[in-house]
Design a protein around this motif. Structure first.
Motif, mmCIF file in Angstrom:
data_model
loop_
_atom_site.group_PDB
_atom_site.id
_atom_site.type_symbol
_atom_site.label_atom_id
_atom_site.label_comp_id
_atom_site.label_asym_id
_atom_site.label_seq_id
_atom_site.Cartn_x
_atom_site.Cartn_y
_atom_site.Cartn_z
ATOM 1 N N PHE A 139 0.944 -1.166 -0.123
ATOM 2 C CA PHE A 139 -0.125 -0.040 0.245
ATOM 3 C C PHE A 139 0.839 1.457 -0.029
ATOM 4 O O PHE A 139 2.030 1.395 0.581
ATOM 5 C CB PHE A 139 -1.052 -0.023 1.158
ATOM 6 N N ALA A 140 0.618 2.301 -0.739
ATOM 7 C CA ALA A 140 1.294 3.267 -0.766
ATOM 8 C C ALA A 140 0.231 4.613 -0.537
ATOM 9 O O ALA A 140 -1.152 4.559 -0.699
ATOM 10 C CB ALA A 140 1.780 3.818 -2.190
ATOM 11 N N GLU A 141 0.757 5.622 0.309
ATOM 12 C CA GLU A 141 -0.159 6.681 0.650
ATOM 13 C C GLU A 141 -0.612 7.426 -0.532
ATOM 14 O O GLU A 141 -1.672 8.160 -0.477
ATOM 15 C CB GLU A 141 0.846 7.765 1.756
ATOM 16 N N THR A 142 0.268 7.577 -1.450
ATOM 17 C CA THR A 142 0.077 8.515 -2.795
ATOM 18 C C THR A 142 -0.673 7.600 -3.790
ATOM 19 O O THR A 142 0.472 6.691 -4.385
ATOM 20 C CB THR A 142 1.119 9.244 -3.355
ATOM 21 N N PRO A 143 -1.897 7.586 -4.146
ATOM 22 C CA PRO A 143 -2.236 6.687 -5.351
ATOM 23 C C PRO A 143 -1.882 7.223 -6.671
ATOM 24 O O PRO A 143 -1.381 8.207 -6.743
ATOM 25 C CB PRO A 143 -3.806 6.644 -5.061
ATOM 26 N N PRO A 144 -1.894 6.329 -7.572
ATOM 27 C CA PRO A 144 -1.395 6.751 -9.115
ATOM 28 C C PRO A 144 -2.432 7.838 -9.466
ATOM 29 O O PRO A 144 -3.543 8.002 -9.075
ATOM 30 C CB PRO A 144 -1.689 5.304 -9.751
ATOM 31 N N ASP A 145 -1.657 8.594 -10.437
ATOM 32 C CA ASP A 145 -2.763 9.839 -10.852
ATOM 33 C C ASP A 145 -2.076 9.767 -12.300
ATOM 34 O O ASP A 145 -0.954 9.816 -12.844
ATOM 35 C CB ASP A 145 -2.162 11.136 -10.216
ATOM 36 N N PRO A 146 -3.106 9.650 -13.196
ATOM 37 C CA PRO A 146 -4.571 9.506 -12.857
ATOM 38 C C PRO A 146 -4.921 8.054 -12.577
ATOM 39 O O PRO A 146 -4.192 7.209 -12.892
ATOM 40 C CB PRO A 146 -5.352 10.000 -14.176
ATOM 41 N N LEU A 186 2.626 6.472 -21.384
ATOM 42 C CA LEU A 186 2.306 6.196 -20.060
ATOM 43 C C LEU A 186 2.678 7.569 -19.144
ATOM 44 O O LEU A 186 1.800 8.299 -18.483
ATOM 45 C CB LEU A 186 2.664 5.061 -19.332
ATOM 46 N N ALA A 187 3.784 8.008 -19.373
ATOM 47 C CA ALA A 187 4.481 9.111 -18.778
ATOM 48 C C ALA A 187 3.492 10.337 -18.985
ATOM 49 O O ALA A 187 3.365 11.462 -18.170
ATOM 50 C CB ALA A 187 5.871 9.350 -18.938
ATOM 51 N N ALA A 188 3.091 10.641 -20.328
ATOM 52 C CA ALA A 188 2.242 11.777 -20.830
ATOM 53 C C ALA A 188 0.888 11.828 -20.451
ATOM 54 O O ALA A 188 0.185 12.577 -20.563
ATOM 55 C CB ALA A 188 2.652 12.006 -22.316
ATOM 56 N N LEU A 189 0.417 10.587 -19.996
ATOM 57 C CA LEU A 189 -1.343 10.226 -19.744
ATOM 58 C C LEU A 189 -1.775 11.682 -18.999
ATOM 59 O O LEU A 189 -2.875 12.039 -19.244
ATOM 60 C CB LEU A 189 -1.438 8.960 -19.204
ATOM 61 N N PRO A 190 -1.251 11.863 -17.768
ATOM 62 C CA PRO A 190 -1.822 13.045 -16.985
ATOM 63 C C PRO A 190 -2.050 14.091 -17.780
ATOM 64 O O PRO A 190 -3.039 14.910 -17.529
ATOM 65 C CB PRO A 190 -1.031 13.206 -16.012
ATOM 66 N N SER A 191 -1.127 14.557 -18.557
ATOM 67 C CA SER A 191 -1.147 15.900 -19.477
ATOM 68 C C SER A 191 -2.240 15.730 -20.615
ATOM 69 O O SER A 191 -3.039 16.623 -21.067
ATOM 70 C CB SER A 191 0.288 16.501 -20.005
ATOM 71 N N LEU A 192 -2.065 14.669 -21.282
ATOM 72 C CA LEU A 192 -2.699 14.403 -22.576
ATOM 73 C C LEU A 192 -4.375 14.298 -22.140
ATOM 74 O O LEU A 192 -5.154 14.862 -23.013
ATOM 75 C CB LEU A 192 -2.436 13.156 -23.124
ATOM 76 N N THR A 193 -4.532 13.600 -21.223
ATOM 77 C CA THR A 193 -6.202 13.527 -20.816
ATOM 78 C C THR A 193 -6.537 14.861 -20.437
ATOM 79 O O THR A 193 -8.016 14.701 -20.096
ATOM 80 C CB THR A 193 -6.136 12.472 -19.822
ATOM 81 N N GLY A 194 -5.804 15.663 -19.793
ATOM 82 C CA GLY A 194 -6.168 16.987 -19.382
ATOM 83 C C GLY A 194 -6.509 18.063 -20.575
ATOM 84 O O GLY A 194 -6.977 19.122 -20.069
ATOM 85 N N GLU A 195 -6.175 17.589 -21.718
ATOM 86 C CA GLU A 195 -6.234 18.567 -22.755
ATOM 87 C C GLU A 195 -7.430 18.663 -23.418
ATOM 88 O O GLU A 195 -8.008 17.671 -24.131
ATOM 89 C CB GLU A 195 -5.166 18.386 -23.926
ATOM 90 N N GLU A 196 -8.400 19.457 -23.159
ATOM 91 C CA GLU A 196 -9.770 19.490 -23.378
ATOM 92 C C GLU A 196 -10.058 19.456 -25.053
ATOM 93 O O GLU A 196 -11.086 19.000 -25.449
ATOM 94 C CB GLU A 196 -10.824 20.677 -22.749
ATOM 95 N N GLU A 197 -9.173 20.168 -25.500
ATOM 96 C CA GLU A 197 -9.210 19.950 -27.015
ATOM 97 C C GLU A 197 -9.140 18.726 -27.772
ATOM 98 O O GLU A 197 -9.617 18.499 -28.866
ATOM 99 C CB GLU A 197 -8.350 20.918 -27.537
#
Length: 217
Positions: A139-146, A186-197
């Motif tokens: 168990f880790a205190e910080t969960p994966p993001d996203p 996988l490293a870029a997923l957080p930023s890619l999924t946040g790009e509303e365009e």
């Protein structure tokens, strides 16, 4: 068959946490069969339920799969655990499929009454995986993001990931190709999924609010 299209518009913190836990705990069964030649093909997040998608490992058509809709809480209102969900799924996949007129994403959908469902006993493989997971993935205190709240194998070399970029944000479906520069993707997923365009709506998929096509990224 009528489609069940109650769309996931947002997810609260508890739902995200439980969906991510269930998804994480069942991942081994896309490689190890649940029963016979039946494998896990997806875990779909939906309000108050989880949809477990099963089928043959080499299936390329969603219509050849089966989805079982199972409540996220038991008869006492307690959150369903991954071992219990696995044992219910194994019971369901070891018997003949009941007839159904419901579907989701063209996948035949069976609504499960867990009050009359006898859970299958865990196998030696189940027990071994539980021990090894506990030791290898503490168990880790910080969960994966996203947070990964679900997935669906949509064809040869393709997968849709259901991601929660924030605890109370709409779920994003990210279509990815399982070849190429996966580490960079996988490293870029957080930023890619946040790009509303990049966001579009898939009218056939009620499990996410938006879809991002990353198959050519």
């Amino acid at each position: 068959m009528p489609e069940l299209d109650r769309r996931v518009s947002c997810a609260n913190e508890d739902a995200v946490e439980q969906q991510a836990y269930l998804t994480r705990s069942l991942l081994d069964y896309i490689a190890a069969p649940l029963t016979g030649t039946v494998f896990l093909r997806g875990v779909l997040p939906a309000p108050d339920v989880v949809r477990i998608v099963t089928g043959a490992a080499d299936t390329t058509s969603l219509r050849e799969l089966t989805a079982y809709e199972i409540p996220l809480s038991d008869e006492d209102g307690e959150p369903v655990t991954a071992p219990l969900l696995l044992s219910w799924t194994r019971t369901l996949t070891s018997t003949a499929h009941p007839c159904t007129d419901a579907s989701v994403m063209d996948i035949p959908l069976i609504i499960v009454d867990t009050s009359v469902l006898e859970p299958a006993a865990p196998t030696c493989t189940d027990r071994a995986l539980r021990v090894l997971r506990t030791l290898a993935w503490p168990f880790a205190e910080t969960p994966p993001d996203p947070a990964l709240c679900g997935f669906l194998l949509t064809g040869q070399g393709r997968m849709r990931l259901y991601l929660a970029p924030e605890q109370a944000a709409p779920l994003i479906g990210a279509d990815v190709q399982l070849t190429g520069a996966l580490t960079a993707l996988l490293a870029a997923l957080p930023s890619l999924t946040g790009e509303e365009e990049r966001w579009v709506t898939d009218p056939l998929d009620p499990h996410c609010a938006h879809v991002v096509d990353l198959t050519r990224w």
